[in-house]
Design a protein around this motif. Structure first.
Motif: not given
Length: 379
Positions: A97-114
């Protein structure tokens, strides 16, 4: 899904994890030697289809405690493609129930849609590759984002409801100063992050940075400077309320990386994606490195296996020693015997090694910067 509220040391200590590799990037950083490709955008659709199919046809009778989607740059995928991968994971496997879901990201690729796609896919933790807040250091490393993109990305993620934020940093880059590293640490704290991973720059063979060092176009890192940077990192992050729980990782209490603890505690994990490595029921395996080959093998109904091995008892002991001593909680002594008592006594006498409650062998604060050398002596 909600983040765990109890320390990671007591939450789901033995649950397995899942690692998913996305090998695509806008460009390859000069120091990177991971399985990444910056010129293969045309391969993305077939790869995502294969990755999703591979996940869906690999159910397991187990409850999982974590997912880590790494790369490459997973957030370089179109949002719908990344959401498709996350959906396949949620449909195929049973999670705590409390599983951790992590995604790596580079800052330039994260906008509101992502950010919305990540949150909608169940992601509750992001590992953001900031590396530095000094533009000169970023240029030396061949990074393609600017420092201001980090708070912008964090704002989008928080607006989407993701507030477990880890920042990756690199210290000891030639040209970095004491003041610029201190400023980078302070900025990471000011942004309200709950976790920091800080690594010494390593010059890996067959990277552009290594080529520049060989031709005297770049300097190699100074190990003494890097040792000093590590000490400053521990001091400043500790003062900000983060505790060091692994050689290169600091977290606020209860917000340690559960997935990385899966590796360091010797737990099992499944692997998906080109070049990914897994460990399951005594087997170590790795998948084919080339994303086109991976996609083709999956489409043809084959397991995209690059190789596998079944480590013997001594190999497993050495692996537990190398991984278990990286964490400050230490490793149960019974899992790493036999050990030379004379070497253990000598390392304890030098203040590099200690025994913790529960008969756990652990590095001391003085031993942390010398982890590699201590482990080699014990092995």
């Amino acid at each position: 899904m909600t983040p765990p509220t109890a320390p990671a040391s007591v939450v789901a200590e033995r649950l397995p994890g899942i690692y998913v590799h996305v090998p695509f990037c806008l460009r390859r950083c000069d120091y990177c030697d991971f399985t990444t490709f910056a010129d293969r955008d045309e391969a993305i659709p077939a790869y995502v289809e294969a990755l999703t199919a591979h996940i869906r046809r690999t159910p397991q009778d187990a409850t999982f405690g974590s997912v880590f989607v790494g790369g490459g740059t997973p957030t370089y995928l179109p949002p719908d493609d990344l959401r498709q991968v996350l959906q396949a994971l949620g449909d195929t496997f049973e999670f705590a129930d409390d599983a951790e879901w992590t995604v790596e990201a580079n800052p330039e690729t994260v906008d509101a849609e992502m950010a919305a796609a990540l949150a909608g896919g169940g992601v509750n933790r992001i590992s953001l590759g900031a590396q530095s807040f000094d533009t000169r250091v970023l240029s030396t490393l061949g990074r393609w984002h600017d420092p201001d993109s980090v708070p912008r990305a964090i704002g989008h993620l928080r607006d989407a409801g993701i507030d477990r934020l880890s920042i990756d940093l690199i210290y000891g880059t030639p040209g970095e100063t004491d003041a610029s590293w201190a400023a980078t640490l302070d900025r990471a704290v000011e942004l309200g992050t709950s976790h920091v991973s800080a690594y010494a720059l390593t010059v890996e063979p067959n990277t552009p940075y290594a080529a520049r060092v060989r031709t005297d176009d770049a300097l190699a890192p100074d190990e003494d400077v890097q040792a000093a940077r590590m000490a400053v990192t521990d001091e400043r992050l500790g003062a900000a309320g983060m505790h060091r729980y692994e050689v290169s990782n600091w977290a606020r209490p209860g917000l340690e990386s559960r997935h990385n603890l899966t590796y360091w505690r010797g737990n099992d994990w499944l692997a998906f994606g080109s070049g990914a490595h897994g460990a399951w029921e005594g087997r170590r395996y790795w998948l084919v490195r080339d994303p086109d080959k991976y996609a083709r093998m999956v489409a043809e109904g084959h397991e995209p296996l690059g190789g596998q091995e079944h480590p013997d008892a001594e190999a497993r002991r050495l692996e537990r020693l190398m991984m278990g001593l990286r964490v400050t909680e230490g490793v149960p002594r019974e899992e790493v015997v036999p050990l030379d008592p004379g070497i253990v006594a000598r390392l304890m006498g030098r203040g590099l090694l200690t025994m913790k409650p529960g008969d756990r062998l652990a590095l001391t604060p003085a031993g942390m910067p010398l982890a590699g050398a201590v482990i080699r002596e014990l092995a």
